[in-house]
Design an enzyme around this catalytic site. Structure first.
Site, PDB file in Angstrom:
ATOM      1  CG  HIS A 102      -1.727  -1.043   1.582  1.00  0.00           C
ATOM      2  ND1 HIS A 102      -1.287  -2.181   2.184  1.00  0.00           N
ATOM      3  CD2 HIS A 102      -3.051  -1.202   1.403  1.00  0.00           C
ATOM      4  CE1 HIS A 102      -2.320  -3.015   2.364  1.00  0.00           C
ATOM      5  NE2 HIS A 102      -3.400  -2.444   1.893  1.00  0.00           N
ATOM      6  CG  ASP A 105       1.800  -0.988   3.355  1.00  0.00           C
ATOM      7  OD1 ASP A 105       1.079  -0.679   4.309  1.00  0.00           O
ATOM      8  OD2 ASP A 105       1.447  -1.749   2.429  1.00  0.00           O
ATOM      9  CD  GLU A 233      -7.588  -8.518  -0.617  1.00  0.00           C
ATOM     10  OE1 GLU A 233      -6.618  -8.013  -1.221  1.00  0.00           O
ATOM     11  OE2 GLU A 233      -7.588  -8.715   0.604  1.00  0.00           O
ATOM     12  CD  GLU A 269      -6.948 -11.708   2.935  1.00  0.00           C
ATOM     13  OE1 GLU A 269      -6.519 -10.762   2.238  1.00  0.00           O
ATOM     14  OE2 GLU A 269      -7.016 -11.669   4.169  1.00  0.00           O
ATOM     15  CG  ASP A 310      -4.883 -11.048   7.656  1.00  0.00           C
ATOM     16  OD1 ASP A 310      -5.717 -11.575   6.903  1.00  0.00           O
ATOM     17  OD2 ASP A 310      -4.719  -9.806   7.719  1.00  0.00           O
ATOM     18  CG  ASP A 339      -3.200  -9.664   3.391  1.00  0.00           C
ATOM     19  OD1 ASP A 339      -2.590  -9.203   4.369  1.00  0.00           O
ATOM     20  OD2 ASP A 339      -4.236  -9.146   2.923  1.00  0.00           O
TER      21      ASP A 339
HETATM   22  C1  XUL Z   1      -7.564  -6.497   4.560  1.00  0.00           C
HETATM   23  C2  XUL Z   1      -6.751  -6.945   3.422  1.00  0.00           C
HETATM   24  C3  XUL Z   1      -5.889  -5.913   2.785  1.00  0.00           C
HETATM   25  C4  XUL Z   1      -5.808  -6.027   1.306  1.00  0.00           C
HETATM   26  C5  XUL Z   1      -5.077  -4.893   0.631  1.00  0.00           C
HETATM   27  O1  XUL Z   1      -8.346  -7.481   5.118  1.00  0.00           O
HETATM   28  O2  XUL Z   1      -6.763  -8.097   3.073  1.00  0.00           O
HETATM   29  O3  XUL Z   1      -4.639  -5.966   3.361  1.00  0.00           O
HETATM   30  O4  XUL Z   1      -5.182  -7.213   0.936  1.00  0.00           O
HETATM   31  O5  XUL Z   1      -5.580  -3.665   0.963  1.00  0.00           O
HETATM   32 CO    CO Z   2      -5.724  -9.136   1.589  1.00  0.00          CO
END
Ligand code: XUL
Ligand code: CO
Length: 439
Positions: A102, A105, A233, A269, A310, A339
């Site tokens: 990002h 970051d 996403e 994800e 995560d 992630d």
């Molecule tokens: C949040 C998430 C983020 C995205 C990118 O849940 O997964 O980190 O991957 O903004």
């Molecule tokens: Co993510």
């Protein structure tokens, strides 16, 4: 330059019999599976935010690991550069070829967006320097449009036209940086694009504004030579109660409704899938059958918890069924971004390496086993056979769209009662999976 992870060697493949914690047991980059090297099947990426940023803080306590990486003060350009040094040493030692970021970051955000942008230019020049002579590249970039208080009511969905312009400005800059760093894709995760209450929300208005912002992003991206995919996403909740990109099916419907489906694919994800009440494999399949399986955020959640934990992926059933979908999809245009973050008490630099070794090995095992499942053929042939009644006779006419409802009703009447469909054989198929996994 002194090493940051000085006690960590280059991580090598030693095979399943190895007990060396700093070695791969399954990820063998050059091993060929179904005609392609493992490293080509599995373009792994380091998530800048979790690996170089997250330091164990949770809602109830502060950092448990020091990630200043030798910088004298955190949240400075010195620290930002130290993170680059740490990140490149980390990726090189693991053989990870991509990173995802990002905007915020990379550098500390200033009060003035012009200052932030100048810092981003300086830092990405430094990243470019580091990239030289390596084969490390950006997998995807994105703009963080959810942390800063200005985005409290959304970014594309905000009620403030001024804040909307700040979202646009961040996307523009993040796209510039993604192109500069050779990124394969650009991600939209709509963290604050949703609502808590319909009493204060015009859903249609907000969705139209999000789509308009995405159209402008596509137009701008293409104008500066970005040829990669844009990704949505999906995530159902957290931080918002209702997020507009609830799951793949919802996001795909949105993209089609607003004419964005040619430029966008899904970044699925695993933990977001389970939060939506789906399996990871379900989200991958729905994306794939719509031609929109683009990239993967490789992690997993805890099914006993209702939030986004995560965790590093370690469930080989999940990674196998994921790789089964990926192989059937002919691969990804994106890659596998971890992630994922270390658990709060896993607070040493060694733990950062153990986590990536775990994740990379889990996906390598998944790849090996998914290829075996496909080569075994019993699942494919079962599914093929299951629908055999649509190959001939009335079934073939239905598939060829040569029937009317009246004709089918007459056919049913002539049968009086149909035979039962053949058994679904789920338990048998599950035992096939176990046999392949554990042989
Ligand atoms: C949040 C998430 C983020 C995205 C990118 O849940 O997964 O980190 O991957 O903004
Ligand atoms: Co993510």
């Amino acid at each position: 330059m002194p090493e940051i992870f000085a006690n960590i060697p280059q991580i090598k493949y030693e095979g399943p019999a190895s007990k060396n914690p700093l070695a791969f047991k399954y990820y063998d980059a050059d091993r060929v599976i179904m005609g392609k090297k493992m490293s080509e099947h599995l373009p792994f990426a380091m998530a800048w935010w979790h690996n170089l940023g997250a330091a164990g803080t949770d809602m109830f306590g502060t950092n448990t690991i020091d990630k200043s990486f030798g910088a004298s003060e955190k949240a400075t350009m010195e620290h930002a550069k130290a993170k680059v040094d740490a990140g490149f040493e980390f990726m090189k030692k693991l053989g990870v070829k991509y990173f995802c970021f990002h905007d915020v970051d990379l550098v500390p955000e200033a009060d003035d967006i012009n200052v932030t942008n100048a810092r981003l230019d300086e830092l990405t020049d430094y990243i470019l320097e580091k990239m030289q002579g390596t084969d490390i590249k950006c997998l995807w970039g994105t703009a963080n449009m959810f942390s800063n208080p200005r985005f409290m009511s959304g970014a594309g969905s905000t009620s403030s036209a001024d804040v909307y312009c700040f979202a646009a400005a961040q996307i523009k800059k993040a796209l510039d940086l993604t192109v500069k760093l050779g990124g394969r894709g650009y991600v939209f995760w709509g963290g604050r694009e949703g609502y808590e209450s319909l009493l204060n929300t015009d859903v249609k208005f907000e969705q139209e504004n999000i789509a308009a912002l995405m159209h402008m992003a596509v137009d701008y991206g293409r104008s500066i030579g970005f040829t990669g995919d844009f990704y949505i996403e999906p995530k159902p909740k957290e931080p918002m109660k209702h997020q507009y990109d609830f799951d793949a099916a919802t996001a795909i419907g949105f993209l089609r409704q607003y004419g964005l489906d040619k430029d966008f694919k899904m970044n699925i994800e695993a933990n977001h899938a389970t939060l939506a009440g789906h399996t990871f494999q379900h989200e991958l399949r729905i994306s794939a059958i719509n031609g929109m399986l683009g990239s993967i955020d490789a992690n997993q959640g805890d099914l006993l918890l209702g939030w986004d934990t995560d965790e590093f992926p370690w469930d080989v059933y999940e990674s196998t069924m994921c790789m089964y979908e990926v192989l059937k999809n002919g691969g990804l245009t994106g890659g596998f971004n971890f992630d994922s973050k270390n658990r709060r008490p896993s607070n040493t630099f060694e733990d950062m390496f153990y986590a990536y070794i775990l994740g990379m090995d889990t996906f390598a095992q998944g790849l090996i086993k998914a290829a075996e499942l496909i080569e075994d053929g019993r699942i494919d042939s079962f599914v093929e056979e299951k629908y055999a009644s649509f190959k001939t006779g009335i079934g073939a006419k239905i598939r060829n769209k040569e029937t009317t409802l009246e004709e089918l009703a007459d056919y049913a009447a002539s049968l009086k009662a149909p035979e039962m469909p053949a058994s679904g054989r789920q338990e048998y198929l599950q035992s096939v999976v176990n046999q392949v996994l554990f042989c």
